[in-house]
Write an enzyme that holds these catalytic residues in place. Structure first.
Site, mmCIF file in Angstrom:
data_model
loop_
_atom_site.group_PDB
_atom_site.id
_atom_site.type_symbol
_atom_site.label_atom_id
_atom_site.label_comp_id
_atom_site.label_asym_id
_atom_site.label_seq_id
_atom_site.Cartn_x
_atom_site.Cartn_y
_atom_site.Cartn_z
ATOM 1 N N CYS A 143 -9.523 -60.741 -31.807
ATOM 2 C CA CYS A 143 -10.101 -60.396 -33.111
ATOM 3 C C CYS A 143 -10.181 -58.879 -33.275
ATOM 4 O O CYS A 143 -11.069 -58.235 -32.716
ATOM 5 C CB CYS A 143 -11.488 -61.026 -33.246
ATOM 6 S SG CYS A 143 -12.336 -60.622 -34.798
ATOM 7 N N CYS A 146 -13.362 -57.652 -34.941
ATOM 8 C CA CYS A 146 -14.522 -57.644 -34.048
ATOM 9 C C CYS A 146 -14.485 -56.472 -33.071
ATOM 10 O O CYS A 146 -15.512 -55.836 -32.807
ATOM 11 C CB CYS A 146 -14.578 -58.952 -33.246
ATOM 12 S SG CYS A 146 -14.476 -60.461 -34.225
ATOM 13 N N ASP A 147 -13.310 -56.178 -32.518
ATOM 14 C CA ASP A 147 -13.232 -55.284 -31.365
ATOM 15 C C ASP A 147 -12.381 -54.039 -31.580
ATOM 16 O O ASP A 147 -12.275 -53.206 -30.672
ATOM 17 C CB ASP A 147 -12.663 -56.057 -30.160
ATOM 18 C CG ASP A 147 -13.526 -57.259 -29.787
ATOM 19 O OD1 ASP A 147 -14.758 -57.153 -29.898
ATOM 20 O OD2 ASP A 147 -12.967 -58.301 -29.396
#
Length: 362
Positions: A143, A146-147
């Site tokens: 993701c 997300c990261d």
């Protein structure tokens, strides 16, 4: 928590929540606060995808960030504090034609419930590279949203050739020094518009006919490199493994034979992102009247609702959301599913009371 007891005439739950990720936990908090005494079935991967994320920086209320596992543990404790019950159980099949609904568990037991919230999530596809089990969440991610921010100034790889990979690559250009898309063929599966955007971006390059063989690094240092295979005709890993098998059978060393033109090299990278898609965990719904989309996601009704075409069945989180796939949106749909289930149960109970009420004498 022990496994739920086998089905009896009296054991009919008001709400069963299948899945214990952020969506399931949010649904559990809301359902428990509504005195519905929900039972949460944790499934084979308690906590879901978020447990693979070491740091979560974009979840509201944690300005310093929070570990994915810690966020899950906090959510579970919060739901339990309001009266939610948890069980280590996996649903293998469901009978949703009759009421109450019946869930068949892997243990052989069966549960009955009036309302069902499906929050089983979607599992990211992995590619089978050496080191991915150890390094998932430590520089290897599924993701970018997300990261990606953890990779400011890094050189990163994106594995895949579809729209998911192009979206990951384009997002990562906001943070990474360079983004290289690694694809096993020389033609993308992505839509023309997404492929053109990625090809035209100055910070994105492509490694055609190339696959990821091994991820280098450690949990202490994170991802430090990647071993890649390439072949001019594509699918190099398949050719490499076939050659290795032939070498073993003939008593020779593994790896490609001389002249097979499979190139193996190790590159320095600070992060690797898998963009090969997600698989919604809806197998247990395959033979039920609950409709699924072409991609296998739970198909909810049009509008701001978590309802499905089967009254009393609701969806929450990534299992019904192929687009956003964020912890915060999963939590939001989890609360919506619980509120929708509560309203539906109230409506059913009110209708039953009207049916059972004696006629007044004139």
């Amino acid at each position: 928590m022990s496994e739920p007891s086998a089905e009896t005439d009296e054991s009919v739950r008001d709400v069963v929540i299948v899945g214990s990720g952020v969506a399931g936990l949010s649904a559990a908090v809301y359902a428990a606060r509504a005195d519905l005494e929900p039972l949460v079935l944790e499934g084979p991967e308690p906590g879901g995808q978020l447990t693979l994320t070491t740091d979560v920086e974009n979840y509201l209320g944690f300005p310093e960030g929070v570990g994915g596992m810690e966020l899950i543990q906090r959510g579970k404790a919060q739901a339990q504090a309001f009266g939610a019950e948890f069980a280590h159980a996996t649903v293998e099949d469901a009978t949703l034609d009759d009421r109450p609904f019946t869930l068949g568990l892997a243990s052989g037991e069966r549960l009955r419930t009036r309302a069902l919230i499906v929050a089983t999530g979607a599992s990211a596809r992995w590619v089978g590279a050496d080191g991915e089990d150890e390094l998932m969440g430590y520089g290897l991610s599924t993701c970018a949203t997300c990261d990606g921010a953890f990779h400011r100034g890094d050189d990163v790889l994106v594995i895949g050739g579809g729209d998911s990979a192009m979206e990951e690559a384009l997002f990562l250009t906001k943070f990474a020094e360079s983004v290289t898309v690694v694809h096993r063929r020389e033609e993308l599966r992505a839509s023309d518009i997404m492929a053109d955007r990625a090809r035209e971006h100055e910070d994105i390059s492509f490694r055609w006919n190339t696959e990821l063989l091994e991820i280098c690094g450690s949990q202490e240092d994170g991802v430090t490199g990647a071993t890649l295979l390439s072949h001019p005709e594509g699918y190099p890993k398949e050719r490499y493994e076939e050659s290795a098998s032939q070498g073993d059978a003939e008593g020779r060393a593994g790896g490609p034979r001389d002249g097979e033109d499979v190139t193996k090299e190790t590159v320095d990278v600070g992060g690797i992102f898998y963009g090969v898609g997600h698989v919604p965990n809806t197998d247990f719904l395959a033979d039920t009247p609950v409709p699924l989309t072409e991609s296998g996601h739970l198909d909810t009704l049009t509008g701001m609702t978590t309802e499905t075409a089967v009254e009393g069945v609701f969806g929450a989180g990534d299992v019904m959301d192929p687009d956003y796939r964020q912890a915060i949106t999963s939590a939001g749909t989890g609360s919506m599913a619980a509120l929708d289930a509560e309203e539906w149960l109230d409506t059913v109970d009110a209708a039953a009371e009207r049916t059972e009420a004696p006629l007044s004498a004139d």
